[in-house]
Scaffold this motif. Structure first.
Motif, PDB file in Angstrom:
ATOM      1  N   ILE A 152      18.408   2.132  55.792  1.00 34.95           N
ATOM      2  CA  ILE A 152      17.230   0.728  56.483  1.00 34.95           C
ATOM      3  C   ILE A 152      17.490   0.102  55.885  1.00 34.95           C
ATOM      4  O   ILE A 152      18.446  -1.167  55.853  1.00 34.95           O
ATOM      5  N   ALA A 153      17.492  -0.471  54.611  1.00 37.17           N
ATOM      6  CA  ALA A 153      17.117  -1.752  53.384  1.00 37.17           C
ATOM      7  C   ALA A 153      18.837  -2.206  52.967  1.00 37.17           C
ATOM      8  O   ALA A 153      19.304  -3.149  53.031  1.00 37.17           O
ATOM      9  N   TYR A 154      19.659  -0.771  53.428  1.00 38.03           N
ATOM     10  CA  TYR A 154      21.255  -1.430  53.350  1.00 38.03           C
ATOM     11  C   TYR A 154      21.741  -1.703  54.642  1.00 38.03           C
ATOM     12  O   TYR A 154      22.266  -2.871  54.789  1.00 38.03           O
ATOM     13  N   VAL A 155      21.638  -1.541  55.756  1.00 38.42           N
ATOM     14  CA  VAL A 155      21.999  -2.408  56.506  1.00 38.42           C
ATOM     15  C   VAL A 155      20.920  -3.781  57.047  1.00 38.42           C
ATOM     16  O   VAL A 155      21.899  -4.643  57.491  1.00 38.42           O
ATOM     17  N   VAL A 156      19.773  -3.887  56.709  1.00 38.25           N
ATOM     18  CA  VAL A 156      19.333  -5.033  56.795  1.00 38.25           C
ATOM     19  C   VAL A 156      19.277  -6.139  55.672  1.00 38.25           C
ATOM     20  O   VAL A 156      19.970  -7.299  55.736  1.00 38.25           O
ATOM     21  N   ALA A 157      20.037  -5.627  54.233  1.00 39.31           N
ATOM     22  CA  ALA A 157      20.823  -6.403  53.348  1.00 39.31           C
ATOM     23  C   ALA A 157      22.156  -6.631  53.659  1.00 39.31           C
ATOM     24  O   ALA A 157      22.684  -7.693  53.356  1.00 39.31           O
ATOM     25  N   LEU A 158      22.636  -6.254  54.390  1.00 38.41           N
ATOM     26  CA  LEU A 158      24.356  -6.194  55.070  1.00 38.41           C
ATOM     27  C   LEU A 158      24.175  -7.088  56.274  1.00 38.41           C
ATOM     28  O   LEU A 158      25.062  -8.374  55.760  1.00 38.41           O
ATOM     29  N   GLY A 159      23.362  -7.176  56.890  1.00 40.75           N
ATOM     30  CA  GLY A 159      23.131  -8.603  57.875  1.00 40.75           C
ATOM     31  C   GLY A 159      22.775  -9.931  57.502  1.00 40.75           C
ATOM     32  O   GLY A 159      22.938 -10.973  57.253  1.00 40.75           O
ATOM     33  N   PHE A 160      21.284  -9.641  56.283  1.00 38.42           N
ATOM     34  CA  PHE A 160      21.229 -10.800  55.473  1.00 38.42           C
ATOM     35  C   PHE A 160      22.435 -11.194  54.944  1.00 38.42           C
ATOM     36  O   PHE A 160      22.478 -12.676  54.292  1.00 38.42           O
ATOM     37  N   GLY A 161      22.723 -10.143  54.678  1.00 39.56           N
ATOM     38  CA  GLY A 161      24.329 -11.338  53.256  1.00 39.56           C
ATOM     39  C   GLY A 161      25.276 -11.908  54.125  1.00 39.56           C
ATOM     40  O   GLY A 161      25.445 -13.618  53.821  1.00 39.56           O
ATOM     41  N   SER A 162      25.283 -11.746  55.936  1.00 38.50           N
ATOM     42  CA  SER A 162      26.250 -12.529  56.364  1.00 38.50           C
ATOM     43  C   SER A 162      25.563 -13.718  56.605  1.00 38.50           C
ATOM     44  O   SER A 162      26.252 -15.163  57.037  1.00 38.50           O
ATOM     45  N   PHE A 163      24.069 -13.616  57.478  1.00 35.63           N
ATOM     46  CA  PHE A 163      23.567 -14.696  56.969  1.00 35.63           C
ATOM     47  C   PHE A 163      23.441 -16.072  56.324  1.00 35.63           C
ATOM     48  O   PHE A 163      23.151 -17.156  56.615  1.00 35.63           O
ATOM     49  N   VAL A 164      22.845 -15.217  55.300  1.00 31.05           N
ATOM     50  CA  VAL A 164      23.238 -16.434  54.271  1.00 31.05           C
ATOM     51  C   VAL A 164      24.012 -17.310  53.768  1.00 31.05           C
ATOM     52  O   VAL A 164      24.505 -17.963  53.476  1.00 31.05           O
TER      53      VAL A 164
END
Length: 437
Positions: A152-164
């Motif tokens: 869960i931490a991985y996929v949320v961080a993956l998406g947040f990186g795209s957002f930033v």
């Protein structure tokens, strides 16, 4: 006068809390690295389109990642046996740093293809190392929670990186330079970890015929979802950009796609613990067909909100196929076959993740970009029909033979029990608590 030397064996007594603290370094490192990965998943296609390359050039980057990942599946085990987990972890992060520096320096798609191959090699290896370490360091009571938290931490961080990345200027090389710095930061938690190093995973043992006998649906699911997920993940930012949406919109879409993964996969996975898992697979496959069909029919008229909803649902349905197919195969396997099963499923996913996006890249060189959607529909529809056929041929497993569902992501090859060679020393081998019951 001689003195007797008394050797005392010290046994570590740990609690669930102390174990969670111990594994937090590996989870933190992987999460930080995922942020950097996500930023480039948003940056690369938008950047290539902005400097005049056709969409098929951008789509070619993901087969390169998958091809490198396939090589990483085979190479990581020998590397671990050679130098151990900590050194391999650092080595693979160093490779990631070099790939991101290459992307920041060059604007040639050929150089980027090589860089993305090396990235795929590194990220699959990192997943194998991280899971092996987390399995080893976790007790039976917390293992399921640790692995689920990791994903869960991985996929949320993956998406947040795209957002930033979507909020930043893509005309220059700011995003890959930032990603390079973030990956360097990801090395720190592992460099400071006090976790003991486990034994290296067993050698990959691929046996397609035996896995087919164990669970035809489980194996077919890996072949289906490897291609379908990577096709959708690669084309979503390219397609959204081609419709005229800006980098910020693309970043937001890719972030919310990961939320869709959690929102759909966890409840559907929990449902699969209570009913025939193949019913769940049929439902989510049908869902994939429907949302892809809606998106294809609405081409050119879809708002950003509609695209976010469609791709989030599509992503969640595909991810559920991945995790439930893995659970179904484990339900039907003997503990002695778990390592072979995981190895074969990992390779099946990796092969499909390379072949399907490669075919899409060739097709999209001649057809409009929206035709990746019928390709995804065809994959899901074929799998749906196969699941329905197999339900008529074989009964469901008994409830007591089911293991608990565990959240995983189809965006990286799941090493499963291949990364956990010590899990077969007792009669409860291969079972997991899971976070969802």
């Amino acid at each position: 006068m001689s003195e007797d030397v008394i050797k005392i064996k010290v046994t570590e007594v740990s609690t669930a809390r102390s174990r969670l603290v111990a594994v937090s370094g590996v989870i933190a490192s992987s999460t930080i690295g995922a942020f950097a990965s996500g930023s480039l998943f948003a940056y690369i296609p938008v950047k290539l389109l902005s400097i005049g390359f056709e969409p098929w050039v951008a789509s070619a980057m993901l087969p390169a990642v998958a091809f490198g990942g396939l090589a990483g599946c085979f190479a990581t085990g020998p590397l671990l046996r050679l130098v151990g987990h900590a050194r391999v972890f650092m080595l693979l992060y160093a490779v990631m740093v070099m790939t991101m520096l290459a992307i920041s320096y060059f604007e040639s798609p050929y150089a980027w293809l090589v860089a993305r191959m090396c990235y795929g090699f590194a990220i699959n290896g990192i997943f194998i190392v991280a899971q092996s370490w987390l399995h080893y360091a976790s007790t039976d009571e917390i293992r399921g929670k640790v692995i689920t938290t990791f994903y869960i931490a991985y996929v949320v961080a993956l998406g947040f990186g795209s957002f930033v990345a979507g909020q930043m200027d893509i005309t220059g090389n700011t995003v890959p330079i930032l990603a390079t710095a973030v990956v360097a930061m990801a090395m720190i938690p592992v460099g400071l970890t006090r976790l003991p190093q486990p034994e290296a995973p067993e050698a990959i043992a691929v046996n397609i015929r035996k896995v087919w006998k164990i669970s035809p649906v489980g194996l077919a699911g890996m072949f289906a979802v490897g291609g379908a997920t990577m096709l959708m993940q690669s084309m979503a930012p390219i397609y959204t950009t081609s419709l005229g949406f800006g980098p910020a919109d693309v970043g937001l879409l890719m972030f919310l796609m990961q939320v869709g993964l959690i929102a759909i996969q966890m409840p559907m996975g929990a449902l699969s613990d209570r009913i025939d898992r193949r019913i769940v697979l049929a439902l989510v496959s049908l869902g994939s067909v429907i949302v892809a069909g809606v998106a294809f029919g609405a081409h050119g008229a879809a708002s950003l909100l509609m695209l976010i909803v469609v791709f989030s649902l599509w992503n969640g349905f595909n991810e559920t196929v991945y995790s439930v197919s893995s659970a179904l195969a484990n339900d039907r396997a003997d503990p002695a076959d778990y390592v072979m099963l995981s190895s074969t499923q990992m390779i099946a996913w990796s092969i499909s993740a390379f072949i399907i996006p490669s075919i899409a890249t060739i097709i999209l060189a001649f057809l409009p970009i929206q035709f990746f959607m019928p390709m995804g529909m065809l994959i899901s529809a074929t799998f749906l029909l196969f699941v329905l056929y197999r339900m008529r041929q074989r009964q469901d497993v008994e409830m007591e033979d089911k293991e608990s569902f565990q959240t995983v992501t189809a965006q990286v090859a799941y090493p499963g029990d291949y990364s956990n060679p010590d899990a077969y020393e007792d009669e409860d081998a291969g079972t997991s608590e899971g976070l969802v019951h």
